[in-house]
Scaffold this motif. Structure first.
Motif, mmCIF file in Angstrom:
data_model
loop_
_atom_site.group_PDB
_atom_site.id
_atom_site.type_symbol
_atom_site.label_atom_id
_atom_site.label_comp_id
_atom_site.label_asym_id
_atom_site.label_seq_id
_atom_site.Cartn_x
_atom_site.Cartn_y
_atom_site.Cartn_z
ATOM 1 N N ILE A 13 -16.003 4.080 -31.917
ATOM 2 C CA ILE A 13 -15.692 5.266 -31.114
ATOM 3 C C ILE A 13 -16.917 5.593 -30.276
ATOM 4 O O ILE A 13 -18.050 5.480 -30.748
ATOM 5 N N GLY A 14 -16.687 5.961 -29.017
ATOM 6 C CA GLY A 14 -17.778 6.336 -28.133
ATOM 7 C C GLY A 14 -17.817 7.835 -27.921
ATOM 8 O O GLY A 14 -17.189 8.610 -28.653
ATOM 9 N N PHE A 15 -18.541 8.256 -26.897
ATOM 10 C CA PHE A 15 -18.766 9.679 -26.673
ATOM 11 C C PHE A 15 -18.706 9.990 -25.183
ATOM 12 O O PHE A 15 -19.465 9.437 -24.388
ATOM 13 N N GLY A 16 -17.774 10.865 -24.801
ATOM 14 C CA GLY A 16 -17.642 11.298 -23.416
ATOM 15 C C GLY A 16 -18.497 12.528 -23.154
ATOM 16 O O GLY A 16 -18.448 13.507 -23.909
ATOM 17 N N LEU A 17 -19.292 12.500 -22.071
ATOM 18 C CA LEU A 17 -20.264 13.552 -21.791
ATOM 19 C C LEU A 17 -19.787 14.564 -20.749
ATOM 20 O O LEU A 17 -20.515 15.507 -20.438
ATOM 21 N N MET A 18 -18.606 14.393 -20.219
ATOM 22 C CA MET A 18 -18.154 15.227 -19.105
ATOM 23 C C MET A 18 -18.157 16.718 -19.436
ATOM 24 O O MET A 18 -18.564 17.553 -18.633
ATOM 25 N N GLY A 19 -17.696 17.071 -20.639
ATOM 26 C CA GLY A 19 -17.503 18.475 -20.977
ATOM 27 C C GLY A 19 -18.758 19.316 -20.984
ATOM 28 O O GLY A 19 -18.688 20.543 -20.878
ATOM 29 N N LEU A 251 2.782 15.087 -38.428
ATOM 30 C CA LEU A 251 2.451 13.797 -39.028
ATOM 31 C C LEU A 251 1.033 13.798 -39.587
ATOM 32 O O LEU A 251 0.772 13.254 -40.667
ATOM 33 N N ALA A 252 0.123 14.405 -38.853
ATOM 34 C CA ALA A 252 -1.270 14.462 -39.306
ATOM 35 C C ALA A 252 -1.384 15.256 -40.606
ATOM 36 O O ALA A 252 -2.117 14.867 -41.530
ATOM 37 N N SER A 259 -4.964 16.396 -36.259
ATOM 38 C CA SER A 259 -4.155 15.734 -35.228
ATOM 39 C C SER A 259 -5.041 14.921 -34.290
ATOM 40 O O SER A 259 -4.635 13.860 -33.794
ATOM 41 N N SER A 260 -6.267 15.384 -34.039
ATOM 42 C CA SER A 260 -7.197 14.623 -33.191
ATOM 43 C C SER A 260 -7.536 13.291 -33.851
ATOM 44 O O SER A 260 -7.637 12.261 -33.174
ATOM 45 N N GLN A 261 -7.702 13.293 -35.144
ATOM 46 C CA GLN A 261 -8.021 12.065 -35.869
ATOM 47 C C GLN A 261 -6.843 11.104 -35.869
ATOM 48 O O GLN A 261 -7.031 9.885 -35.770
ATOM 49 N N LEU A 262 -5.640 11.648 -35.949
ATOM 50 C CA LEU A 262 -4.451 10.796 -35.870
ATOM 51 C C LEU A 262 -4.359 10.155 -34.492
ATOM 52 O O LEU A 262 -4.027 8.970 -34.366
ATOM 53 N N ALA A 263 -4.655 10.936 -33.454
ATOM 54 C CA ALA A 263 -4.585 10.420 -32.085
ATOM 55 C C ALA A 263 -5.576 9.278 -31.881
ATOM 56 O O ALA A 263 -5.254 8.269 -31.231
ATOM 57 N N ILE A 264 -6.777 9.413 -32.433
ATOM 58 C CA ILE A 264 -7.775 8.355 -32.308
ATOM 59 C C ILE A 264 -7.390 7.144 -33.147
ATOM 60 O O ILE A 264 -7.531 5.991 -32.716
ATOM 61 N N ALA A 265 -6.883 7.387 -34.363
ATOM 62 C CA ALA A 265 -6.460 6.287 -35.231
ATOM 63 C C ALA A 265 -5.327 5.493 -34.595
ATOM 64 O O ALA A 265 -5.255 4.264 -34.740
ATOM 65 N N TRP A 266 -4.448 6.182 -33.869
ATOM 66 C CA TRP A 266 -3.334 5.506 -33.185
ATOM 67 C C TRP A 266 -3.877 4.554 -32.120
ATOM 68 O O TRP A 266 -3.404 3.422 -31.983
ATOM 69 N N ILE A 267 -4.892 4.994 -31.391
ATOM 70 C CA ILE A 267 -5.492 4.125 -30.371
ATOM 71 C C ILE A 267 -6.137 2.912 -31.020
ATOM 72 O O ILE A 267 -5.939 1.766 -30.591
ATOM 73 N N LYS A 268 -6.908 3.129 -32.078
ATOM 74 C CA LYS A 268 -7.602 2.021 -32.741
ATOM 75 C C LYS A 268 -6.625 1.032 -33.367
ATOM 76 O O LYS A 268 -6.945 -0.167 -33.490
ATOM 77 N N LYS A 269 -5.456 1.473 -33.742
ATOM 78 C CA LYS A 269 -4.454 0.584 -34.340
ATOM 79 C C LYS A 269 -4.053 -0.518 -33.367
ATOM 80 O O LYS A 269 -3.647 -1.617 -33.776
ATOM 81 N N HIS A 270 -4.191 -0.258 -32.079
ATOM 82 C CA HIS A 270 -3.810 -1.249 -31.073
ATOM 83 C C HIS A 270 -4.610 -2.545 -31.204
ATOM 84 O O HIS A 270 -4.148 -3.599 -30.778
ATOM 85 N N GLU A 271 -5.805 -2.464 -31.772
ATOM 86 C CA GLU A 271 -6.595 -3.675 -31.972
ATOM 87 C C GLU A 271 -5.912 -4.620 -32.959
ATOM 88 O O GLU A 271 -6.176 -5.823 -32.957
ATOM 89 N N PRO A 297 -14.453 9.026 -40.563
ATOM 90 C CA PRO A 297 -13.711 7.809 -40.930
ATOM 91 C C PRO A 297 -12.271 8.164 -41.297
ATOM 92 O O PRO A 297 -12.026 9.078 -42.078
ATOM 93 N N VAL A 298 -11.342 7.464 -40.689
ATOM 94 C CA VAL A 298 -9.925 7.702 -40.947
ATOM 95 C C VAL A 298 -9.276 6.383 -41.342
ATOM 96 O O VAL A 298 -9.519 5.350 -40.711
ATOM 97 N N GLU A 299 -8.500 6.436 -42.380
ATOM 98 C CA GLU A 299 -7.792 5.237 -42.833
ATOM 99 C C GLU A 299 -6.908 4.704 -41.717
ATOM 100 O O GLU A 299 -6.226 5.464 -41.022
ATOM 101 N N LEU A 300 -6.925 3.395 -41.525
ATOM 102 C CA LEU A 300 -6.120 2.771 -40.474
ATOM 103 C C LEU A 300 -4.647 3.097 -40.671
ATOM 104 O O LEU A 300 -4.144 3.110 -41.802
#
Length: 333
Positions: A13-19, A251-252, A259-271, A297-300
């Motif tokens: 996971i990276g870090f966006g600095l825009m905010g 679901l989260a 829910s933010s962790q679920l959203a990130i885990a969903w993206i990582k599942k694509h790998e 850390p979130v379970e896949l």
């Protein structure tokens, strides 16, 4: 599968600095620095900023980065810094000409100073008036000169990625990807990057904060928040799009995560779904607490959970364009 960019290992996971600098209220340095340090401690060492992420001064984001690495030089070599540019700071129109991208890179380096090397440079949008081959060739010359470490692309379609990669190695492709912005998958951007061995940087993985479930009405935005001008946050679309947020939140809760962790885990599942894909979500955060939440850390996700989310996405149609009619023409360049 460990991921490296420019020969440096980067976290999942990276870090966006825009905010920090592109909101009605700027984040104080002590607060921003604490969040940036915590991200690095979590291994979120792929930082993403821009030459124009500043209100009222476009380069405030770069100046913040300079101050951080000046104060904490020990972090500089461990962070891969990607900066978007190639945009006229007075008109916000993209300019991919060789002369202008050099000017943009030199301006970025000027503001970063000696504190941090410009690892990756990417034009924020493809200039419709300049062939991508011309722009990438110009950037390749800057790589050879040692001004930038490598080239990234932003908001591009699959064909453009292939054309660019034929000119010079592309080290990353940044594209919006989240539970409510799945076009990059549907248009073949993810599969093309997987085929070519190019890491995907997923910006706005939390739907500009919407998928966290903490934004329940337009009144939750500060006056002057740029999101109020985006179609998906309009009066007519807001309540409809909350349906997706509520489904994801439920679901989260069942999984015992945010829910933010679920959203990130969903993206990582694509790998695990798309062979060869490497994808780095870059959620933004302005507080240590939010960094901790995003990097926890979130379970896949299981295949069944991924399929369940897929069924929700098919059932609930997101209303409104990703941006608005004034900027949509510059997407998928």
């Amino acid at each position: 599968m460990s991921l490296q960019i420019l020969g440096k290992p980067v976290g999942p996971i990276g870090f966006g600095l825009m905010g920090f600098t592109w909101r009605p209220k700027l984040t104080p340095d002590d607060q921003a620095f604490a969040a940036m340090k915590r991200a690095i401690e979590h291994g979120a060492n792929f930082f993403n900023g821009a030459e124009f992420y500043g209100t009222p001064v476009p380069t405030l984001n770069l100046d913040l980065i300079n101050r951080f690495f000046t104060k904490y030089p020990e972090y500089a070599d461990n962070v891969v810094l990607s900066i978007k540019g190639g945009v006229d700071l007075t008109t916000f129109a993209p300019n991919g000409s060789p002369e202008f991208v050099r000017q943009s890179v030199e301006n970025i380096i000027k503001h970063l100073g000696t504190a941090k090397k410009l690892d990756l440079f990417e034009c924020a949008r493809v200039d419709p008036n300049v062939p991508i081959e011309t722009t990438v060739a110009a950037l390749a010359a800057l790589v050879n000169e040692g001004l930038i470490g490598g080239i990234s692309l932003s908001e591009v379609k699959a064909e453009t990625i292939r054309r660019a990669a034929a000119v010079h190695k592309i080290s990353a492709v940044e594209i919006e990807y989240s539970l409510w912005s799945t076009e990059a998958r549907d248009l073949g951007v993810l599969s093309t990057c997987a085929e070519l061995g190019i890491p995907v940087v997923a910006y706005s993985p939390l739907g500009r904060g919407f998928l966290t479930g903490q934004i329940r009405s337009r009144s939750d935005f500060e006056e002057g928040d740029f999101r109020l001008h985006f179609d998906r946050f309009s009066e007519e679309n807001f309540a409809i799009n909350l349906q997706l947020v509520d489904e994801i939140t439920n679901l989260a809760l069942q999984k015992g995560i945010k829910s933010s962790q679920l959203a990130i885990a969903w993206i990582k599942k694509h790998e695990h779904i798309i062979p060869g894909l490497q994808i780095i979500p870059i959620p933004g955060a302005t507080t240590v607490e939010r960094v901790d939440e995003n990097c926890a850390p979130v379970e896949l996700l299981t295949d069944d959970e991924f399929a369940e989310i897929g069924a929700i996405l098919e059932k609930i149609e997101v209303k409104g364009a990703r941006y608005n009619k004034h900027t949509e023409s510059l997407l998928w360049g």
